[in-house]
Write an enzyme that holds these catalytic residues in place. Structure first.
Site, PDB file in Angstrom:
ATOM      1  N   GLU A   1       0.807  -1.220   0.000  1.00  0.00           N
ATOM      2  CA  GLU A   1       0.000   0.000   0.000  1.00  0.00           C
ATOM      3  C   GLU A   1       0.848   1.282   0.000  1.00  0.00           C
ATOM      4  OE1 GLU A   1      -3.005  -0.050  -0.606  1.00  0.00           O
ATOM      5  OE2 GLU A   1      -4.185  -1.465   0.574  1.00  0.00           O
TER       6      GLU A   1
ATOM      7  N   TYR B   1     -16.071  15.401  18.911  1.00  0.00           N
ATOM      8  CA  TYR B   1     -14.701  14.922  18.827  1.00  0.00           C
ATOM      9  C   TYR B   1     -14.325  14.492  17.419  1.00  0.00           C
ATOM     10  CZ  TYR B   1     -15.289  15.180  23.789  1.00  0.00           C
ATOM     11  OH  TYR B   1     -15.555  15.653  25.047  1.00  0.00           O
TER      12      TYR B   1
END
Length: 212
Positions: A75, A121
């Site tokens: 990746e 958050y």
């Protein structure tokens, strides 16, 4: 090896073990990277995040070419695209965490805002998360997709694959990835309930508190 690099290698492995032990990724899935002064550290291919060894981490040069350690994750195009788009990023976390990956598989997930703003958050630590079209794991085809979004977004969901989150430090990237996963869990648990989302004014105020 500098003291700074050794400390980052140790931190890298500790957080990998923490993510694995708490079920944020399974088997040899998921991969991590962190920026160094002279390149990058990445997880080796087919490695388990719970059993990383500091001396065996893959090291890349500034162009993303492997220079030492075990063979790196496939990746690399994904991670390097994030660093290219976000020069301020010092860490990238790609997980196959259950709830965020589930959202990435649903047909009705909003491609422009995959993680709904239901807590302050997630807005402050992650921000808006776009859903990118599917590409094969490890394919360089992901690069233009990331470059098109990551300049303005610290995190993305890869369709039918999972979340990718960057941060101004490696630890910040881990914390943001955890926040994204917890919010994805809340989103799925409340999916068929009358959810009270944060309104646009509150979201805008919270975004002002977030470091881009």
């Amino acid at each position: 090896m500098t003291l700074e690099e050794q400390q980052l290698r140790d931190e890298f492995c500790r957080w990998g073990e923490s993510l694995f032990m708490r079920g944020y990724t399974a088997g040899s899935s998921g991969n991590l990277s962190a920026r160094l002064a002279d390149g990058f550290l990445v997880t080796p291919t087919n490695s388990c995040l719970g059993y990383l060894e500091p001396s065996k981490l893959s090291k890349l040069d500034t162009q993303g070419v492997a220079v030492s350690g075990d063979t790196p994750t496939k990746e690399i195009p994904l991670h390097m695209a994030f660093y290219e788009a976000r020069p301020q990023a010092a860490g990238v976390v790609h997980l196959h965490s259950t709830y965020a990956t589930a959202l990435s598989c649903l047909e009705d997930t909003d491609p422009d805002d995959a993680i709904p703003p239901i807590t302050p958050y997630v807005v402050m630590r992650v921000g808006r998360v776009p859903l990118l079209p599917y590409t094969h794991p490890g394919s360089a085809d992901v690069r233009p997709l990331v470059l098109a979004k990551a300049h303005d977004h610290a995190a993305v969901l890869l369709a039918n694959h999972g979340p990718v989150v960057s941060g101004r430090s490696f630890r910040d990237a881990v914390f943001a990835a955890e926040e994204l996963e917890e919010t994805a869990k809340l989103a799925l648990l409340t999916k068929h309930l009358p959810v009270r989302r944060l309104d646009g004014r509150i979201v805008a105020e919270l975004e002002q508190r977030r470091q881009k």
